[in-house]
Scaffold this active site. Structure first.
Site, PDB file in Angstrom:
ATOM      1  N   ARG A 142       1.159  -1.339  -0.575  1.00  0.00           N
ATOM      2  CA  ARG A 142       0.000   0.062  -0.332  1.00  0.00           C
ATOM      3  C   ARG A 142       0.782   1.286  -0.122  1.00  0.00           C
ATOM      4  NH1 ARG A 142      -1.813  -3.352   3.815  1.00  0.00           N
ATOM      5  NH2 ARG A 142      -4.251  -3.631   3.243  1.00  0.00           N
TER       6      ARG A 142
ATOM      7  N   LYS B 297      -2.367  -1.823   8.025  1.00  0.00           N
ATOM      8  CA  LYS B 297      -3.579  -1.383   8.690  1.00  0.00           C
ATOM      9  C   LYS B 297      -4.114  -1.082   9.979  1.00  0.00           C
ATOM     10  CE  LYS B 297      -6.717  -0.802   4.526  1.00  0.00           C
ATOM     11  NZ  LYS B 297      -8.425  -0.572   3.731  1.00  0.00           N
TER      12      LYS B 297
ATOM     13  N   HIS C 226      -2.505   1.776  -5.700  1.00  0.00           N
ATOM     14  CA  HIS C 226      -3.299   0.309  -5.809  1.00  0.00           C
ATOM     15  C   HIS C 226      -3.676  -0.272  -7.103  1.00  0.00           C
ATOM     16  CE1 HIS C 226      -5.554  -0.849  -2.781  1.00  0.00           C
ATOM     17  NE2 HIS C 226      -6.926  -1.169  -3.050  1.00  0.00           N
TER      18      HIS C 226
ATOM     19  N   ARG D 208      -1.040  -2.401  -6.707  1.00  0.00           N
ATOM     20  CA  ARG D 208      -1.130  -3.613  -6.476  1.00  0.00           C
ATOM     21  C   ARG D 208      -2.096  -4.512  -6.541  1.00  0.00           C
ATOM     22  NH1 ARG D 208      -1.128  -4.254  -0.085  1.00  0.00           N
ATOM     23  NH2 ARG D 208      -3.078  -5.611   0.417  1.00  0.00           N
TER      24      ARG D 208
ATOM     25  N   HIS E 288      -4.380  -8.654   4.071  1.00  0.00           N
ATOM     26  CA  HIS E 288      -5.370  -8.613   4.238  1.00  0.00           C
ATOM     27  C   HIS E 288      -5.592  -9.314   5.618  1.00  0.00           C
ATOM     28  CE1 HIS E 288      -6.422  -8.495  -0.263  1.00  0.00           C
ATOM     29  NE2 HIS E 288      -5.928  -7.214   0.211  1.00  0.00           N
TER      30      HIS E 288
ATOM     31  N   TYR F 253     -10.245 -11.572  -6.406  1.00  0.00           N
ATOM     32  CA  TYR F 253      -8.724 -11.424  -7.295  1.00  0.00           C
ATOM     33  C   TYR F 253      -8.974 -12.861  -7.717  1.00  0.00           C
ATOM     34  CZ  TYR F 253      -6.473  -7.866  -5.271  1.00  0.00           C
ATOM     35  OH  TYR F 253      -6.236  -6.612  -4.516  1.00  0.00           O
TER      36      TYR F 253
END
Length: 340
Positions: free
Chosen positions: A161, A187, A262, A265, A288, A297
């Site tokens: 990120r 995150k 992004h 990514r 994640h 994906y």
């Protein structure tokens, strides 16, 4: 800061509740800060209440709904942004609920405002040929060429990120480990270790050497702009746009018009999937929280879906343990918060 109850609680929320207690990232803090600047503008311009005189009692469901509608109608924001603004306000209301329960009924009405449904767009990404074309635009002989090249490599190879990339410090990089790796802050302030692949490692080492980084400079940011300060999200976006525009002149079919960090990514994730890496490992590499996020994906990859159908008897997600660890008024104060 003027001592209205709103000013008092919003300052406490930003200085202690949001960052210290909830562990919000700088980007989240900045997004919330901007939300309340917009809210105070709305209260001043539409409701006629000067920003320095807004009180907690003015934070009503009617005011919040009016603010969100104003953003959509006058500023043309999309539902996703609208929901982000609502989430920021609800976060503050949750904080008030615990610290200042004088308006519980009012808070519950605000918390009951529903988010708008949004359509999930198809994943946009570039393939290996597009990535090669993009990287080929970087002049490694230029003063900042190697820096730009390494940043693009990290965004594409392991799907970092932007916040993770610009937050890397010298002490986070281990080029001599087995495997060589970088620790990034994801995150929720969760750290994880990502590998430096063999194609990337020589460029990272060369860049660190060229910058004269050593153990004594462990706290320094690895990537700095022309002013010798850390990059911003906007700075990374600018660089990607510059190289994407150059690459598009050679082959516009390989480079999406809206290429962004992004999307790089996304490209990393799709590349991992194409190479046969299992979803549970892709999840850990990308940071994640749930493999459900990573599954999108697979759903977007026609080749993967076809092979999955052919192997319907096999388990898509084997039970494997993860290998990677994880005197100003309130408006002016918000504008200056975190900018020093």
């Amino acid at each position: 800061m003027k001592t209205t109850d709103f000013a008092h609680w919003i300052s406490r929320y930003f200085t202690t509740g949001l960052a210290e207690e909830q562990g919000a990232s700088p980007l989240t803090v900045d997004s919330y800060r901007y939300t309340f600047i917009q809210f105070l503008d709305f209260m001043e311009q539409v409701k006629g209440i000067p920003s320095g005189e807004v009180a907690v009692a003015d934070l009503t469901r009617e005011a919040v709904v009016g603010f969100l509608s104003h953003l959509e109608e006058k500023r043309g924001i999309c539902p996703v942004t609208r929901n982000q603004r609502l989430a920021a306000i609800k976060g503050f209301v949750h904080y008030l609920n615990g610290e200042y329960p004088d308006y519980l009924e009012q808070y519950q009405l605000i918390l009951g405002i529903p988010a708008k449904k949004t359509e999930r767009k198809a994943i946009s990404f570039i393939g290996k040929e597009g990535a090669k074309l993009l990287l080929s635009q970087v002049d490694l002989r230029s003063p900042n060429g190697l820096r730009d090249y390494v940043m693009l490599l990290l965004l594409y190879s392991v799907g970092l990120r932007v916040s993770e990339l610009i937050g890397i410090r010298v002490c986070d990089v281990n080029t001599l480990g087995s495997p060589p790796s970088i620790v990034v802050m994801g995150k929720g302030r969760k750290a994880r270790r990502v590998p430096l692949f063999k194609e990337v490692l020589p460029y990272v080492r060369k860049y660190l050497d060229s910058m004269g980084y050593s153990a004594t400079k462990g706290s320094e940011l690895v990537f700095k702009n022309h002013m010798q300060v850390g990059f911003t999200r906007q700075g990374i976006n600018y660089l990607i746009k510059k190289y994407a525009d150059m690459a598009r002149k050679e082959n516009p079919q390989l480079i999406p018009d809206d290429l962004s960090p992004h999307k790089l990514r996304h490209s990393a994730a799709m590349g991992m999937l194409e190479s046969g890496l299992q979803l549970i490992y892709i999840r850990d590499l990308l940071g994640h929280v749930s493999v459900t996020t990573t599954e999108r994906y697979a759903k977007a990859n026609e080749k993967f879906k076809r092979e999955a159908l052919e192997k319907a008897a096999e388990s898509l997600l084997p039970n494997v343990k993860p290998i990677w660890k994880k005197d100003k008024n309130v408006k002016e104060w918000l504008k200056s918060f975190g900018k020093r």
